[in-house]
Design a protein around this motif. Sequence first.
Motif, short mmCIF file in Angstrom:
data_model
loop_
_atom_site.label_atom_id
_atom_site.label_comp_id
_atom_site.label_asym_id
_atom_site.label_seq_id
_atom_site.Cartn_x
_atom_site.Cartn_y
_atom_site.Cartn_z
N THR A 126 -44.50 -23.52 -26.38
CA THR A 126 -43.92 -24.15 -27.57
C THR A 126 -43.39 -25.53 -27.23
O THR A 126 -43.59 -26.48 -27.98
CB THR A 126 -42.80 -23.26 -28.14
OG1 THR A 126 -43.33 -21.97 -28.42
CG2 THR A 126 -42.24 -23.86 -29.41
N GLN A 127 -42.70 -25.66 -26.09
CA GLN A 127 -42.18 -26.96 -25.67
C GLN A 127 -43.31 -27.95 -25.43
O GLN A 127 -43.22 -29.11 -25.81
CB GLN A 127 -41.34 -26.82 -24.41
CG GLN A 127 -40.01 -26.15 -24.63
CD GLN A 127 -39.26 -25.90 -23.34
OE1 GLN A 127 -39.81 -26.07 -22.25
NE2 GLN A 127 -38.01 -25.50 -23.44
N HIS A 139 -46.64 -32.51 -27.44
CA HIS A 139 -47.90 -33.07 -27.94
C HIS A 139 -47.72 -33.65 -29.34
O HIS A 139 -48.24 -34.73 -29.64
CB HIS A 139 -48.99 -32.00 -27.99
CG HIS A 139 -49.55 -31.64 -26.64
ND1 HIS A 139 -50.09 -32.57 -25.79
CD2 HIS A 139 -49.64 -30.46 -26.00
CE1 HIS A 139 -50.50 -31.98 -24.68
NE2 HIS A 139 -50.23 -30.70 -24.79
N LEU A 140 -46.97 -32.96 -30.19
CA LEU A 140 -46.71 -33.48 -31.54
C LEU A 140 -45.96 -34.80 -31.49
O LEU A 140 -46.30 -35.75 -32.20
CB LEU A 140 -45.90 -32.46 -32.36
CG LEU A 140 -46.64 -31.27 -32.92
CD1 LEU A 140 -45.66 -30.33 -33.63
CD2 LEU A 140 -47.74 -31.67 -33.87
N VAL A 141 -44.94 -34.87 -30.65
CA VAL A 141 -44.12 -36.08 -30.56
C VAL A 141 -44.96 -37.25 -30.03
O VAL A 141 -44.91 -38.35 -30.58
CB VAL A 141 -42.88 -35.83 -29.67
CG1 VAL A 141 -42.15 -37.13 -29.36
CG2 VAL A 141 -41.94 -34.84 -30.35
N VAL A 142 -45.74 -37.00 -28.98
CA VAL A 142 -46.56 -38.07 -28.40
C VAL A 142 -47.60 -38.55 -29.42
O VAL A 142 -47.81 -39.76 -29.58
CB VAL A 142 -47.22 -37.60 -27.10
CG1 VAL A 142 -48.28 -38.57 -26.63
CG2 VAL A 142 -46.17 -37.40 -26.02
N LEU A 159 -52.81 -30.54 -36.33
CA LEU A 159 -52.49 -30.09 -34.97
C LEU A 159 -51.98 -28.66 -34.96
O LEU A 159 -52.31 -27.87 -34.08
CB LEU A 159 -51.46 -31.03 -34.33
CG LEU A 159 -51.99 -32.41 -33.95
CD1 LEU A 159 -50.84 -33.30 -33.51
CD2 LEU A 159 -53.04 -32.32 -32.88
N VAL A 160 -51.15 -28.29 -35.95
CA VAL A 160 -50.65 -26.92 -36.04
C VAL A 160 -51.79 -25.95 -36.33
O VAL A 160 -51.87 -24.87 -35.73
CB VAL A 160 -49.54 -26.82 -37.11
CG1 VAL A 160 -49.20 -25.39 -37.42
CG2 VAL A 160 -48.30 -27.57 -36.67
N ILE A 161 -52.71 -26.33 -37.21
CA ILE A 161 -53.85 -25.47 -37.51
C ILE A 161 -54.70 -25.26 -36.25
O ILE A 161 -55.11 -24.14 -35.95
CB ILE A 161 -54.69 -26.07 -38.65
CG1 ILE A 161 -53.92 -25.96 -39.97
CG2 ILE A 161 -56.04 -25.39 -38.75
CD1 ILE A 161 -54.52 -26.76 -41.10
#
Length: 70
Positions: free
Chosen positions: A6-7, A12-15, A55-57
């Motif tokens: 999860t971290q 990855h989302l933040v970058v 990205l979540v999908i």
Amino acid sequence: MEAKETQQFVKHLVVTNIYTLLVIGIYNLLGWILPLVKISFAGVVIVLLILNSLLVILKLINNFDFGANR
């Protein structure tokens, strides 16, 4: 192990968001020099929401076990 994944996914989302914001910012700066259409704040939010949803999908599809149910 789940917390580490999860971290890493949040990282990855933040970058991805930072790179997207940089590209949009450079595009808007070029808009002062070249006749480009400037992107509004709402446009940025919509782009980030769509990108994060994709990205979540992808994350959900990668973690789904497509094998036979046991």
